[in-house]
Design an enzyme around this catalytic site. Structure first.
Site, mmCIF file in Angstrom:
data_model
loop_
_atom_site.group_PDB
_atom_site.id
_atom_site.type_symbol
_atom_site.label_atom_id
_atom_site.label_comp_id
_atom_site.label_asym_id
_atom_site.label_seq_id
_atom_site.Cartn_x
_atom_site.Cartn_y
_atom_site.Cartn_z
ATOM 1 N N ASP A 36 9.319 29.998 -50.516
ATOM 2 C CA ASP A 36 8.799 29.558 -50.034
ATOM 3 C C ASP A 36 7.712 29.830 -48.418
ATOM 4 O O ASP A 36 7.329 30.880 -48.880
ATOM 5 C CB ASP A 36 10.432 29.314 -48.946
ATOM 6 C CG ASP A 36 9.886 28.150 -47.627
ATOM 7 O OD1 ASP A 36 9.301 27.356 -47.890
ATOM 8 O OD2 ASP A 36 10.681 28.596 -46.425
ATOM 9 N N LYS A 37 7.167 28.481 -48.186
ATOM 10 C CA LYS A 37 5.773 29.687 -46.962
ATOM 11 C C LYS A 37 6.387 29.490 -45.980
ATOM 12 O O LYS A 37 6.034 30.644 -45.331
ATOM 13 C CB LYS A 37 4.673 28.745 -47.109
ATOM 14 C CG LYS A 37 3.462 28.888 -46.158
ATOM 15 C CD LYS A 37 2.630 27.703 -46.479
ATOM 16 C CE LYS A 37 3.075 26.648 -45.294
ATOM 17 N NZ LYS A 37 3.095 27.644 -44.027
ATOM 18 N N GLU A 58 9.082 21.567 -33.454
ATOM 19 C CA GLU A 58 9.438 20.604 -32.254
ATOM 20 C C GLU A 58 8.888 21.182 -31.167
ATOM 21 O O GLU A 58 8.625 20.582 -30.079
ATOM 22 C CB GLU A 58 11.003 19.523 -32.395
ATOM 23 C CG GLU A 58 10.342 18.087 -33.408
ATOM 24 C CD GLU A 58 12.259 17.792 -33.384
ATOM 25 O OE1 GLU A 58 13.016 18.143 -32.468
ATOM 26 O OE2 GLU A 58 12.413 16.934 -33.745
ATOM 27 N N GLY A 81 6.431 22.132 -48.449
ATOM 28 C CA GLY A 81 6.299 21.246 -47.875
ATOM 29 C C GLY A 81 4.984 21.076 -47.526
ATOM 30 O O GLY A 81 4.746 19.183 -47.114
ATOM 31 N N ASP A 119 14.239 30.768 -46.393
ATOM 32 C CA ASP A 119 14.846 30.993 -45.368
ATOM 33 C C ASP A 119 15.442 30.099 -44.641
ATOM 34 O O ASP A 119 16.283 30.471 -43.121
ATOM 35 C CB ASP A 119 13.817 31.713 -43.887
ATOM 36 C CG ASP A 119 13.009 30.409 -43.476
ATOM 37 O OD1 ASP A 119 12.768 29.176 -44.685
ATOM 38 O OD2 ASP A 119 12.688 30.099 -42.599
#
Length: 1202
Positions: free
Chosen positions: A435-436, A551, A739, A909
């Site tokens: 994942d990034k 957010e 994503g 993560d």
């Protein structure tokens, strides 16, 4: 965790079904853990009558709140525990052998001695299981006897948890734990807000907000608890809840934000009151208490293959003995009365004299001989190896957990081994799927740039004392909040200080209102009072509680520019706009999901104007902007703004920033009424609520006015570029599945040295099946990529370095700063017919990088294009997948896992990485900002990505080399003992007689040779961690299966055959004409075989420490001691044997001769092979021992090697 985070795994499943065909999605779903579907139409809703438990439970017979995690009772412990233990085939094998040995014709060993190993293992396991279950009973008793306040006879009274039923009303005070799953009715907060901590449930440390519906607060005031709740049946999905409440002839929708689950703790709230909907075993916590399926290691599968070979060899040897017995009996059938062991009558002194000998005939004697041989040769099947491997893995895990160089001081997290079955797989990883966000990056967002009304702000920030604010944001449940300094743009601040007149100023106003309002962040006062609306204008007095760092960063940035969120309830929000309070009524909230990829909130302003504020990914936002309305001037302005914003978005992405597009729309009365009807209907629906809410959102999320875009920086973690460079030098391919936007992923790839300027990129951005097929075909043709059976593998070269230590390190791991700036995408795009494609002529040495987006994967993974993608992707050095959904991540892992035998590792993560982690052979979770779902689903967990370098290159290498050698050694150790007995039986008329005592045979695997195996398997090191980190290519030994392969197995068996012949025939010829009895010969064989197998082990030990010396030489000494003790027992037939033999010089010379002759061929082969054909490991080890390593090696910084 990526921007496209989904609040529920269920929605992820829905996403896949809407875009993917059932054939492939079902195949992927079968391989990953999925939640049950709570919306299934075949399930009737559960009816809960508030404060009427009798009516609730009498009709449906719901379970009580008593829980039970224990397995046994006093009555069921013995039979149930034995039943569970004998599920292991090893124990069944032991039992059959022991049972056969109890039969008189097959009593090879003493009946007690044959039962001892099985009884010992069963007893120890039963004690362990019993102790663990006693602890479970104690925990269950303590849990069930806890007390909570339950409404009884009009007053809240204490009641034990185990007696609480569905339908009862429960009151919980601050810092107390929820006894069951409850729907909130009221809280101490006037707005109905409650803060809970779900660490006991999902491991997340950050506080979450839950709400009581405003319609239910009157229950507490009127003291009249009544109503009916219709909710879904119990299920495991902790992120979804679907229910409605019928109250005063009104249907009130209930969702996940209205329920608190068992095991959660109440925080920062004085009290809450709720009604029980699920109790006991039906609570979501108990339904999720099942253990994830365990994984088996790659070496263990190879070991099982070799065990089958040994089983076949066992059957052959037993058949040879049985056949020899038949031939011998047939030839001597007329003389059996005069031959030993087969006389019709006993001719001896004592009770047996003149009694008939039990001879069963040739056929039965052959059959009994076969079974007796199985009993004698039973340890040829290395059952003890499985137990030894478990002990070794526990020891290895202990040292991995205790490695201080894998401790993350920032988060206070240490390395975790959550699975003990696959330690050795860490040394054979070929593919890493990463994942990034939060894995390669820190997932600590900082607002950097903004595009508003077509103008870019923040590119050259200027910090002044007037515009620098310190905002306190709470990202986790830590007592000390982290301060994040926000640098503001002076030009933007000047714009915001202008009157709300021109369009640009209005756009900026709506832009920051959207940042402050369109989120789920809750402002919490850090002062003693909780009334934020009366706080002084001190921004630092507010903590922002939020589940998403994105957010929090946006709300913090809005506050820095004067739009401070100060209050949020289910019905309204209050924003401090440049010193003036603005109250907005919240009419509806459409949370972010992975289908829409955006979030919106419908609000009513004080002037009764209704507006929808929307933020989301550019791919989902730009397509729903307002189209031309006929006003040429307005349309031209909007077109320019959109064009400028898209340019800014590309710039942000190229700088590695995470982007969001902001938009809004004024709703007419007709639009609002239509949306409100659909929204209320969807909110109260019991079936397909999420899908209906998405449809309602589509009514207002259209024809938006573009306000601008944001750029948020997520910096790389420390040591990521160095770690990726080392992993690539080790022959590991690193794929990034993210994503984020394509430009953002490429920028991060350059920053972390995943992409280099020498690489040629292949970009697959297809919008249809035919286009994807064409792009894949063009790329394969352009770069000369063939099918998987014929293509080249640039990283699979199995070269040796002919003694040159310098060649082990392909590069110094550093790249010039300009390298990251020269990575060009143009001209190498798949399907591009530019002149550049004609210039690239020699692709055999070309490093390729594949960049593909999620839209293309939708068509590729669902069609017959998987093989094309596999050929292309595996030919590339780097693969980056952008805009991928969680299920697509699992599909990419499955693409490699199902087509190759290469080992895969997935690291992430967040919750959207769980499916990928569970799909891979090895799953690693990062203890990051997004909670601990990935950690809880992983096999190993760590605090930083850079620790993966040490985990694989050091611990993975060590574990693989140790386990591989231990398996071969155990095969050898058992086989040499069995073959020695086999040669003896061939010289005793194929009879099942033994020269060794029963206890010597039992103790051989249990005491004499077991301890050194375990110690070496835990502590032996072929190379130091410094050498392994400095020369990453040493890791390729595991990729080439150098430690364990079929050739090594057969070579070991040949060596075993030679040593067994030496063990038997040296004493045989030495004492051939002597009067030595059978027990004396057995004593010699026992000590000789123990010494030779331990000396064999000693020849291969690379790291001698005190405990290793004690284990190896202590085992030999323990063998002598046991033999002395056994030979000192008068009732044994070998009484006094060792005393007579030890006094003989021939005895000791025979032992020495056996050792020399037995190990000499092995020693000579090792010397010749390591001299003329050394392996990489041997070269590095020699350089390490001779101090030939580079001088700069010793001065490498600790941060780099750790």
């Amino acid at each position: 965790m990526e921007m496209q985070r989904s609040p529920s795994t269920l929605e992820i499943g829905m996403v896949s079904t809407s875009h993917e065909k059932p054939n492939h999605s079902q195949r992927v779903r079968n391989k990953i853990s999925q939640f049950e579907d709570p919306f299934s139409s075949e399930h009737e809703p559960r009816l809960i009558y508030i404060n009427d438990p009798n009516r609730t439970n009498d009709r449906y017979e719901f379970t009580g709140n008593e829980i039970r995690t224990s397995k046994y009772t006093l009555i069921t412990f013995l039979p149930k525990n034995l039943f569970i233990q004998f599920h292991r085939l090893a124990y069944v094998y032991f039992l059959v052998i022991a049972a056969l040995n109890q039969l008189p014709p097959l009593a090879v060993f003493g009946r007690t001695a044959s039962l001892f190993p099985l009884l010992f293992v069963l007893f120890v396991t039963a004690i362990k299981d019993g102790y663990e279950d006693w602890r479970r009973h104690r925990s269950d008793r303590n849990e069930n006897n806890r007390e909570a306040l339950v409404l009884q006879h009009g007053d809240f009274q204490l009641k034990k948890w185990k007696n609480i039923c569905a339908g009862e009303v429960v009151k919980i005070h601050a810092n107390e734990t929820m006894p069951c799953d409850m729907v909130l009715l009221c809280t101490s907060d006037p707005n109905g807000i409650a803060y809970i901590q779900t660490m006991n449930l999902d491991g997340e440390s950050n506080l979450k907000t839950r709400y009581a519906r405003q319609e239910t607060t009157s229950m507490v005031c009127d003291d009249s608890y009544s109503g009916l709740i219709k909710c879904e049946q119990p299920n495991r999905n902790i992120y979804e809840f679907t229910a409605t409440m019928e109250l005063n002839n009104q249907r009130v929708p209930l969702g996940q934000s209205n329920i608190v689950l068992r095991g959660c703790q109440l925080k920062n709230t004085e009290w809450i009151i709720g009604v029980v909907v699920y109790a006991g075993q039906e609570t979501k916590a108990m339904l999720n208490s099942t253990i994830s399926p365990s994984k088996s290691s790659n070496l263990e599968s190879y070991m099982n293959r070799e065990t089958l070979w040994l089983s076949a060899f066992l059957l052959i040897t037993c058949s040879v003995v049985a056949a020899g017995m038949g031939v011998w009996l047939f030839k001597n059938s007329k003389n059996l009365d005069a031959l030993p062991y087969y006389r019709r009558k006993y001719f001896t002194f004592g009770r047996e004299n003149r009694k008939d000998f039990k001879f069963y005939g040739i056929a039965l004697e052959i059959f009994f001989s076969f079974l007796s041989s199985v009993i004698i040769f039973q340890i040829m099947i290395p059952i003890s190896l499985y137990i030894t491997m478990e002990l070794v893995r526990v020891g290895q895990s202990y040292f991995m957990i205790g490695d201080t160089r894998m401790y993350d001081s920032n988060s206070g997290s240490r390395f975790q081994c959550r699975s003990l079955n696959i330690n050795e797989d860490l040394g054979q990883i070929r593919y890493i799927f990463s994942d990034k966000t939060g894995t390669l990056t820190q997932n600590k967002m900082e607002f950097q740039q903004a595009s508003i009304f077509g103008k870019n702000y923040g590119s050259s920030l200027q910090v002044t004392s007037d515009f620098s604010h310190e905002i306190r944001t709470t990202e986790s449940l830590r007592q000390s909040s982290r301060k994040s300094k926000i640098n503001v743009d002076s030009a933007l601040m000047a714009l915001l200080n202008q009157p709300l007149i021109n369009e640009e100023r209005l756009a900026a106003h709506d832009f920051f209102l959207t940042l402050a309002a369109c989120n789920t962040v809750i402002p919490v006062s850090t002062q003693s009072t909780h009334d934020l609306t009366n706080e002084v204008d001190e921004i630092g007095a507010i903590d922002y509680q939020g589940e998403s760092p994105d957010e929090q960063a946006l709300v913090t940035a809005a506050s820095a520019y004067g739009y401070t969120l100060v209050e949020r309830t289910t019905g309204h929000i209050v924003i401090d706009v440049l010193g003036e309070r603005l109250r907005l009524d919240v009419l509806g909230l459409h949370e972010f999901d992975s289908v829409r990829k955006r979030m919106s909130v419908v609000v009513r302003f004080p002037d009764n104007n209704v507006k929808v504020l929307v933020k989301g990914a550019d791919t989902s936002m730009l397509s729903i902007l307002k189209v031309e309305i006929g006003d040429g001037l307005y349309d031209s302005l909007q077109a320019k703004i959109k064009e400028a914003t898209e340019g800014h978005l590309s710039g942000y992405s190229s700088e590695g920033l995470r982007t969001l597009v902001i938009g809004s729309k004024n709703l007419t009365d007709a639009e609002f009424i239509e949306w409100q009807e659909r929204y209320e209907e969807a909110s109260t629906s019991m079936h397909e609520r999420s899908a209906k809410l998405r449809q309602a959102a589509g009514l207002v999320e259209c024809n938006l006015t573009l306000l601008g875009a944001t750029g948020i920086e997520d910096k790389l973690q420390d040591g990521v570029p160095e770690a990726i460079e080392s992993l690539r030098q080790a022959g590991i391919k690193v794929w990034v599945l993210t994503g984020d936007k394509q430009e953002t992923a490429i920028s991060i790839g350059l920053s972390c040295r995943l992409l280099t300027q020498s690489m040629h990129s292949i970009i697959i951005n297809g919008s249809s099946e035919s286009e994807c097929r064409r792009l894949l075909a063009d790329a394969k043709d352009k770069f000369g990529i063939k099918s998987a059976d014929f293509r080249r593998d640039p990283e699979g070269a199995q070269d040796l370095y002919n003694g040159d230590i310098s060649k082990l390190r392909s590069s110094n791991g550093h790249m010039s700063g300009s390298a990251t700036q020269n990575f060009e995408l143009t001209g190498v795009v798949a399907g591009d017919k530019s002149e550049y494609s004609e210039k690239v002529t020699n692709f055999d040495s070309t490093e390729l990088a594949l960049i593909i987006d999620g839209s293309s994967l939708v068509y590729i993974l669902e069609k017959d294009l998987e093989s094309e993608l596999f050929d292309l992707a595996t030919s590339c050095k780097v693969v980056i997948c952008c805009r991928v959904a969680p299920l697509q991540k699992a599909g990419i892992v499955d693409l490699i896992k199902s087509r190759t035998s290469d080992m895969t590792l997935a690291i992430g993560d967040g919750a959207n990485d769980v499916s990928m982690i569970q799909m891979a052979d090895v799953g690693v979770g990062i203890c990051g900002q997004e909670g601990r779902q990935a950690v809880m689903a992983s096999d190993f967990a760590m605090g930083q990505f850079r620790f993966l370098k040490r985990l694989l290159l050091v611990h993975g290498h060590w574990n693989y080399q140790r386990i591989a050698y231990m398996i071969l050694y155990n095969f050898y150790r058992n086989a040499v003992f069995v073959l020695m007995l086999f040669w003896y039986i061939l010289h005793t008329a194929y009879s099942a007689t033994l020269a060794l005592t029963d206890w010597s045979s039992v103790f051989y695997s249990l005491i004499y040779t077991s301890v050194p195996t375990v110690v070496v398997g835990i502590l032996d090191k072929d190379l130091s961690h410094n050498t392994l980190l400095y020369y990453p290519r040493l890791y390729e030994a595991g990729l080439r299966n150098e430690g364990y392969n079929l050739s090594l197995f057969w070579i070991t068996m040949l060596d075993t055959l030679w040593q067994s012949l030496v063990l038997f025939y040296v004493p045989f010829f030495t004492y051939n004409i002597s009067t030595m009895d059978i027990w004396s010969m057995g004593s010699l064989w026992t000590i000789a075989v123990v010494i030779i197998v331990n000396m064999h082990l000693a020849m291969d030990i690379r790291r001698w420490v005190l405990i290793t010396h004690l284990a190896v030489w202590g085992s030999i000494a323990a063998t002598f001691l046991c033999m002395v003790l056994i030979d000192s027992i008068p009732i044994f037939p070998n009484y006094g044997t060792i005393y007579n033999m030890a006094a003989s010089t021939t005895y000791w010379l025979s032992v020495c001769l056996i050792i020399v002759l037995g190990l000499l061929p092995r020693f000579l082969c090792k010397v010749i092979y390591e001299t003329f054909w050394p392996s990489d490991i041997q070269i590095a080890r020699e350089a390490e021992l001779l101090k030939k390593l580079p001088q700069q090696f010793g001065s490498r910084p600790e941060s780099d090697i750790s």
